[in-house]
Design a protein around this motif. Structure first.
Motif, mmCIF file in Angstrom:
data_model
loop_
_atom_site.group_PDB
_atom_site.id
_atom_site.type_symbol
_atom_site.label_atom_id
_atom_site.label_comp_id
_atom_site.label_asym_id
_atom_site.label_seq_id
_atom_site.Cartn_x
_atom_site.Cartn_y
_atom_site.Cartn_z
ATOM 1 N N TYR A 41 0.852 -1.189 0.000
ATOM 2 C CA TYR A 41 0.000 0.000 0.000
ATOM 3 C C TYR A 41 0.883 1.232 0.000
ATOM 4 O O TYR A 41 1.769 1.382 0.848
ATOM 5 C CB TYR A 41 -0.920 0.009 1.224
ATOM 6 N N ASP A 42 0.627 2.130 -0.947
ATOM 7 C CA ASP A 42 1.425 3.343 -1.069
ATOM 8 C C ASP A 42 0.796 4.474 -0.262
ATOM 9 O O ASP A 42 -0.423 4.550 -0.106
ATOM 10 C CB ASP A 42 1.535 3.769 -2.535
ATOM 11 N N GLY A 43 1.642 5.335 0.239
ATOM 12 C CA GLY A 43 1.169 6.546 0.898
ATOM 13 C C GLY A 43 0.658 6.359 2.308
ATOM 14 O O GLY A 43 0.055 7.288 2.862
ATOM 15 N N LEU A 44 0.901 5.202 2.912
ATOM 16 C CA LEU A 44 0.439 4.935 4.272
ATOM 17 C C LEU A 44 1.642 4.737 5.189
ATOM 18 O O LEU A 44 2.665 4.184 4.781
ATOM 19 C CB LEU A 44 -0.446 3.693 4.323
ATOM 20 N N ARG A 45 1.482 5.146 6.426
ATOM 21 C CA ARG A 45 2.514 4.868 7.427
ATOM 22 C C ARG A 45 2.450 3.397 7.810
ATOM 23 O O ARG A 45 1.362 2.855 8.043
ATOM 24 C CB ARG A 45 2.277 5.739 8.656
ATOM 25 N N LYS A 46 3.612 2.755 7.861
ATOM 26 C CA LYS A 46 3.689 1.331 8.173
ATOM 27 C C LYS A 46 4.654 1.130 9.326
ATOM 28 O O LYS A 46 5.787 1.617 9.289
ATOM 29 C CB LYS A 46 4.156 0.537 6.950
ATOM 30 N N ILE A 47 4.202 0.409 10.349
ATOM 31 C CA ILE A 47 5.029 0.146 11.524
ATOM 32 C C ILE A 47 5.127 -1.360 11.714
ATOM 33 O O ILE A 47 4.116 -2.036 11.921
ATOM 34 C CB ILE A 47 4.423 0.785 12.785
ATOM 35 N N THR A 48 6.328 -1.884 11.628
ATOM 36 C CA THR A 48 6.553 -3.302 11.864
ATOM 37 C C THR A 48 6.790 -3.528 13.356
ATOM 38 O O THR A 48 7.626 -2.862 13.978
ATOM 39 C CB THR A 48 7.755 -3.808 11.058
ATOM 40 N N GLY A 49 6.019 -4.448 13.927
ATOM 41 C CA GLY A 49 6.152 -4.724 15.346
ATOM 42 C C GLY A 49 5.358 -5.948 15.733
ATOM 43 O O GLY A 49 4.677 -6.566 14.904
ATOM 44 N N GLN A 50 5.428 -6.287 17.018
ATOM 45 C CA GLN A 50 4.749 -7.468 17.556
ATOM 46 C C GLN A 50 3.582 -7.033 18.428
ATOM 47 O O GLN A 50 3.761 -6.227 19.349
ATOM 48 C CB GLN A 50 5.730 -8.309 18.375
ATOM 49 N N ALA A 51 2.418 -7.600 18.179
ATOM 50 C CA ALA A 51 1.239 -7.230 18.956
ATOM 51 C C ALA A 51 1.284 -7.758 20.377
ATOM 52 O O ALA A 51 0.497 -7.315 21.219
ATOM 53 C CB ALA A 51 -0.025 -7.722 18.249
ATOM 54 N N ASP A 52 2.190 -8.677 20.662
ATOM 55 C CA ASP A 52 2.314 -9.179 22.028
ATOM 56 C C ASP A 52 3.412 -8.460 22.806
ATOM 57 O O ASP A 52 3.800 -8.902 23.891
ATOM 58 C CB ASP A 52 2.567 -10.691 22.037
ATOM 59 N N GLN A 53 3.884 -7.336 22.267
ATOM 60 C CA GLN A 53 4.883 -6.512 22.939
ATOM 61 C C GLN A 53 4.275 -5.144 23.243
ATOM 62 O O GLN A 53 3.957 -4.381 22.333
ATOM 63 C CB GLN A 53 6.128 -6.362 22.076
ATOM 64 N N LEU A 54 4.133 -4.843 24.530
ATOM 65 C CA LEU A 54 3.483 -3.598 24.927
ATOM 66 C C LEU A 54 4.198 -2.386 24.365
ATOM 67 O O LEU A 54 3.542 -1.435 23.904
ATOM 68 C CB LEU A 54 3.415 -3.520 26.454
ATOM 69 N N SER A 55 5.518 -2.390 24.374
ATOM 70 C CA SER A 55 6.263 -1.225 23.884
ATOM 71 C C SER A 55 5.996 -0.974 22.403
ATOM 72 O O SER A 55 5.888 0.190 21.972
ATOM 73 C CB SER A 55 7.761 -1.410 24.125
ATOM 74 N N ASP A 56 5.866 -2.034 21.610
ATOM 75 C CA ASP A 56 5.556 -1.881 20.186
ATOM 76 C C ASP A 56 4.165 -1.291 19.991
ATOM 77 O O ASP A 56 3.943 -0.432 19.122
ATOM 78 C CB ASP A 56 5.641 -3.231 19.470
ATOM 79 N N LEU A 57 3.211 -1.762 20.785
ATOM 80 C CA LEU A 57 1.847 -1.249 20.692
ATOM 81 C C LEU A 57 1.782 0.229 21.072
ATOM 82 O O LEU A 57 1.137 1.027 20.387
ATOM 83 C CB LEU A 57 0.921 -2.055 21.603
ATOM 84 N N VAL A 58 2.442 0.590 22.151
ATOM 85 C CA VAL A 58 2.435 1.989 22.595
ATOM 86 C C VAL A 58 3.045 2.885 21.530
ATOM 87 O O VAL A 58 2.513 3.969 21.227
ATOM 88 C CB VAL A 58 3.175 2.129 23.942
#
Length: 206
Positions: A41-58
């Motif tokens: 998808y073009d033009g969107l912000r993308k964040i790679t992370g783990q949903a089971d990691q609180l710091s990534d979610l925050v």
């Protein structure tokens, strides 16, 4: 401008939902997932992370208004709720499963129970959401397929669950309708199925 974070953005429903959201001038979208950078998808912000990691979610939730969570796991939902409290987000839409109350009606109930391994689904996100103080909408989706129809029946908690199938595109349409205010639900658990699939013994594709 409404800022929407999609957790589990690589899933099948987001394939339909993301283009719908991209077409909305009043919505901005951030994609979060294990391989978000690779999503097409073009033009969107993308964040790679783990949903089971609180710091990534925050980190992913900074500056967001609404969370759309594309999968259902009670423990991870509890982490998401904690992250939402830390970042001040109040609104969440979570998509997953039917039969969390034993609400599926016959004749579909017998087949669904056999396939799912029980009449009531346990350990689901709705358990955490209902115990929280958040403004949630939980989607109790029936069996999904990749059709082109966008029509859906929205059934409130406490009503029998009647429908055996629904398209992923229809679920995406419901999410869009909820985000844009066409559908007004707050602290709600909504059953979703395709009109005309009521009282089937099983989905047409089985």
């Amino acid at each position: 401008m409404t800022r929407v974070l999609i957790i589990g953005a690589g899933g099948q429903i987001p394939r339909y939902l993301i283009p719908l959201l991209q077409a909305q001038t009043a919505i901005t979208v951030t994609l979060f997932g294990r391989h978000a950078d690779a999503l097409p998808y073009d033009g969107l912000r993308k964040i790679t992370g783990q949903a089971d990691q609180l710091s990534d979610l925050v980190e992913a939730m900074q500056g967001q208004d609404i969370v759309y969570m594309n999968f259902d796991d009670k423990a991870i939902t509890e982490l998401v709720i904690t992250a939402m409290h830390q970042t001040g987000i109040r609104r969440i839409i979570q998509a997953r499963v039917l039969s969390v109350y034993g609400e599926v009606a016959e004749p579909f109930a017998a087949w669904n129970t056999r396939m799912m391994g029980g009449a009531v689904a346990k350990g689901r996100g709705i358990e955490a959401l209902e115990a929280s103080d958040l403004d949630y909408v939980y989607l109790r989706m029936t069996w999904l397929y990749n059709g082109q129809g966008r029509e859906y029946v929205a059934s409130p908690k406490g009503a029998p669950f009647l429908g055996a199938q629904v398209t992923r595109k229809a679920i995406a349409q419901f999410v869009l309708d909820t985000l844009t205010g066409k559908r007004e639900y707050h602290r709600a658990s909504i059953g979703l199925w395709e009109p005309g699939s009521e009282y089937k013994t099983k989905p047409d594709f089985y």
